[in-house]
Design a protein around this motif. Structure first.
Motif, PDB file in Angstrom:
ATOM      1  N   GLU A   1       4.306   5.882   9.687  1.00 26.05           N
ATOM      2  CA  GLU A   1       4.021   4.780  10.609  1.00 26.05           C
ATOM      3  C   GLU A   1       5.282   3.966  10.897  1.00 26.05           C
ATOM      4  O   GLU A   1       5.274   3.103  11.773  1.00 26.05           O
ATOM      5  CB  GLU A   1       2.920   3.887  10.040  1.00 26.05           C
TER       6      GLU A   1
ATOM      7  N   GLU B   1      -4.711  -3.258  -1.139  1.00 25.41           N
ATOM      8  CA  GLU B   1      -5.024  -3.554   0.252  1.00 25.41           C
ATOM      9  C   GLU B   1      -6.202  -4.519   0.318  1.00 25.41           C
ATOM     10  O   GLU B   1      -7.318  -4.180  -0.037  1.00 25.41           O
ATOM     11  CB  GLU B   1      -5.370  -2.251   0.977  1.00 25.41           C
TER      12      GLU B   1
ATOM     13  N   ASP C   1      -1.851   5.817  14.876  1.00 23.44           N
ATOM     14  CA  ASP C   1      -2.721   6.356  13.835  1.00 23.44           C
ATOM     15  C   ASP C   1      -4.080   5.661  13.858  1.00 23.44           C
ATOM     16  O   ASP C   1      -4.163   4.430  13.841  1.00 23.44           O
ATOM     17  CB  ASP C   1      -2.056   6.155  12.465  1.00 23.44           C
TER      18      ASP C   1
ATOM     19  N   GLU D   1      -0.950  11.195   1.471  1.00 24.05           N
ATOM     20  CA  GLU D   1      -1.395   9.819   1.737  1.00 24.05           C
ATOM     21  C   GLU D   1      -0.186   8.902   1.885  1.00 24.05           C
ATOM     22  O   GLU D   1      -0.127   8.046   2.766  1.00 24.05           O
ATOM     23  CB  GLU D   1      -2.289   9.319   0.592  1.00 24.05           C
TER      24      GLU D   1
ATOM     25  N   LYS E   1       1.566   7.019   5.442  1.00 21.33           N
ATOM     26  CA  LYS E   1       1.962   5.613   5.544  1.00 21.33           C
ATOM     27  C   LYS E   1       3.431   5.483   5.962  1.00 21.33           C
ATOM     28  O   LYS E   1       3.779   4.649   6.797  1.00 21.33           O
ATOM     29  CB  LYS E   1       1.726   4.906   4.210  1.00 21.33           C
ATOM     30  N   HIS E   2       4.290   6.305   5.367  1.00 18.43           N
ATOM     31  CA  HIS E   2       5.709   6.274   5.736  1.00 18.43           C
ATOM     32  C   HIS E   2       5.899   6.615   7.214  1.00 18.43           C
ATOM     33  O   HIS E   2       6.769   6.052   7.886  1.00 18.43           O
ATOM     34  CB  HIS E   2       6.508   7.265   4.880  1.00 18.43           C
TER      35      HIS E   2
ATOM     36  N   CYS F   1      -6.685   1.836  -1.160  1.00 15.66           N
ATOM     37  CA  CYS F   1      -5.470   1.297  -1.764  1.00 15.66           C
ATOM     38  C   CYS F   1      -5.841  -0.001  -2.452  1.00 15.66           C
ATOM     39  O   CYS F   1      -6.191  -0.967  -1.789  1.00 15.66           O
ATOM     40  CB  CYS F   1      -4.399   1.041  -0.705  1.00 15.66           C
TER      41      CYS F   1
ATOM     42  N   CYS G   1       0.825  -1.200   0.000  1.00 16.26           N
ATOM     43  CA  CYS G   1       0.000   0.000   0.000  1.00 16.26           C
ATOM     44  C   CYS G   1       0.867   1.261   0.000  1.00 16.26           C
ATOM     45  O   CYS G   1       0.578   2.225  -0.702  1.00 16.26           O
ATOM     46  CB  CYS G   1      -0.926  -0.004   1.210  1.00 16.26           C
ATOM     47  N   ILE G   2       1.952   1.252   0.787  1.00 11.49           N
ATOM     48  CA  ILE G   2       2.844   2.416   0.789  1.00 11.49           C
ATOM     49  C   ILE G   2       3.507   2.555  -0.579  1.00 11.49           C
ATOM     50  O   ILE G   2       3.643   3.657  -1.115  1.00 11.49           O
ATOM     51  CB  ILE G   2       3.915   2.291   1.893  1.00 11.49           C
TER      52      ILE G   2
END
Length: 547
Positions: free
Chosen positions: A177, A360, A270, A170, A174-175, A357, A119-120
């Motif tokens: 995290e 995902e 998150d 977006e 993600k990064h 995503c 997803c990232i």
């Protein structure tokens, strides 16, 4: 000129200075806020936050002299005057012939490509490959990105550059995290760049919320606290915490709680938001109530009334008993102030065409483990618990409890669960899964919807296992179910969860004359839905709240 000679002890040295009587208190509080004794520090910060009689220059003097710990404490104190907070430092100029959009791309491109899930990778490649021109050309239709032929049907705003920036954000969310990637965001000027974007996009709350998510994730890393504070983010969060808009205030509350290691042991990852208390409080917290939304739901909008957020915000200022943008935060917190109220958020989709995503594919089992890990980090299990869920959220609650029962480190979650409320939870499946096969709006049914089908083996196993488990643990259970059909798009109306599917097999089952979306949205505070919910919480926690 009217001043008096006072002997003050500041920083362990005595000095004789000209100072007014009322200024003695200011300097003594400032000194006490830096005491080695924690109780002294907390009392000093509380006293500062209640100081509303000082002159402007006194607030500025304190703002220039306190330490980061005191700054965060004042930001988390409900009554603090915003004059305590200095404006953020001047932002560095943009590079020559550059733009915020281009610098955001460069920040994203500078982040490591290691430890990335699909997803990232998707969001990163999406953001780096698309230009504002191509997005503008495709605006309004089904967009296909990255050459993979997977359409992405969602518009982020009127301005193409804001759309590009949203894709970049977006990816950066993600990064952020990943702890090591937070270090890179900081090292590459991300704290300043995100602040510039935050100020530029005051009219785009969605952009601002994603920026706050990044800062909240970075605040999970204590070694970054100094950089976050010195870049001026605490001032921004202190202002946001006072916002009438619940999402803005709750994102700020999460970030400040993660920065406040003085009074907060938990870490809020998150998607985990404390609705109450959002400030430092002397009120002892005796139990946790957790809100878990369902398909296409969200941490805030699932629990609001049926009007738009803007209309409700305006009405709620006049009459909070009749109007609320989030009844757990407004009504429940007032009726049960000794509760910590948490609402979680996770992505769901009705169809692969609208998936956040496309790579995902998160099953109920995957999501339950992810949420359980996040909730445990937030200290869930340390106090008595009530779980409140809507639709598919109830299946997640059942799966989380079953998973927790298998893990010794999660045993307190089971031990402290007192009760569960299910709002129209399809324990035995939903007709939504049947409709999605034929209806164009739901052309590619997502994994979540497939798991809700009546013939799903996983759903039957979950129901059988949980029923036996709940009976054994003697959990208190309350089930509500809708009796009205729900409109899905403009084409179909269906009864999403029929009464037989909402029947868990234990606990009261109460039909309510509303549709699936409104089963968790009481019309007003004295409505049966809210009052029966409140009664269940109080009865299930009666012994815990007395102590």
């Amino acid at each position: 000129m009217g001043g008096k000679r006072k002997v003050l002890q500041i920083n362990d040295t005595f000095s004789t200075v000209d100072v007014e009587d009322h200024e003695c208190g200011m300097w003594l509080l400032l000194k006490a806020s830096k005491s080695e004794d924690r109780t002294t520090r907390l009392e000093a910060v509380q006293a500062m936050s209640e100081a509303h009689h000082w002159h402007d220059y006194q607030y500025r003097t304190v703002a220039q002299a306190y330490d980061p710990r005191t700054l965060v404490g004042l930001a988390r104190s409900q009554n603090s005057d915003l004059r305590f907070f200095l404006p953020p430092p001047r932002l560095p100029p943009l590079k020559e012939d550059s733009s915020t959009e281009e610098e955001l791309r460069q920040l994203l491109a500078s982040l490591p490509q290691t430890e990335l899930d699909e997803c990232i990778q998707y969001f990163t490649s999406l953001a780096l490959s698309e230009s504002s021109q191509s997005l503008a050309a495709q605006k309004g239709g089904l967009w296909c990105f990255g050459g993979n032929g997977l359409p992405y049907a969602e518009s982020f705003g009127e301005v193409p550059s804001a759309t590009v920036e949203m894709f970049c954000l977006e990816a950066i969310v993600k990064h952020s995290e990943i702890s090591a990637h937070c270090d890179n965001i900081k090292a590459n000027g991300g704290l300043q760049l995100l602040q510039r974007l935050y100020q530029l996009h005051k009219d785009y709350p969605k952009v601002q919320r994603n920026i706050m998510r990044v800062i909240g994730n970075m605040a999970l890393n204590e070694h970054l606290h100094s950089a976050i504070v010195h870049s001026g983010w605490v001032t921004i969060m202190a202002e946001a915490l006072k916002s009438q808009h619940i999402m803005e205030a709750s994102h700020a509350a999460r970030t400040l709680a993660n920065l406040d290691r003085e009074t907060v042991q938990e870490k809020y990852q998150d998607g985990v938001y404390v609705l109450h208390p959002q400030h430092r409080t002397s009120q002892p917290i005796k139990a946790d109530v957790l809100f878990i939304h369902g398909l296409m739901g969200a941490a805030f909008k699932t629990w609001r009334q049926q009007d738009t957020e803007q209309v409700l915000t305006e009405k709620a200022l006049e009459d909070e008993d009749r109007y609320t943008t989030c009844w757990p935060k407004t009504w429940l917190a007032r009726d049960c102030p000794a509760l910590r109220i948490i609402s979680v958020e996770y992505d769901t989709s009705l169809s692969d065409w609208r998936a956040r995503c496309p790579m995902e594919r998160k099953s109920i089992a995957f999501r339950s483990n992810e949420l359980l890990r996040k909730l445990r980090a937030a200290g869930v299990g340390d106090r008595p618990i009530i779980w409140i869920s809507h639709s598919m959220g109830g299946l997640l609650v059942k799966k989380m409890l079953l998973e927790a029962s298998k893990k010794p480190e999660m045993s307190t979650v089971i031990k402290n669960t007192r009760g569960i409320i299910f709002y129209s939870v399809p324990h035995h499946g939903s007709r939504l899964a049947e409709y999605s096969v034929n209806i164009r709006y739901l052309l590619f049914p997502s994994l979540e919807v497939k798991e809700l089908s009546k013939d799903s083996p996983a759903l039957k196993t979950l129901q059988d296992d949980f029923l036996e488990f709940a009976k054994d643990k003697k959990f208190q259970v309350l089930n509500f179910v809708e009796t009205q059909p729900t409109s899905i798009g403009s084409m179909i109306k269906l009864h999403v969860v029929p009464e037989e599917s909402a029947d868990l097999g234990i606990g009261d089952l109460i039909p309510v004359d509303v549709n699936h979306l409104n089963i968790c949205k009481p019309k007003k505070k004295d409505a049966f839905l809210y009052q029966r919910t409140l009664q269940f919480i109080r009865e299930s926690l009666a012994k815990d709240l007395e102590n």
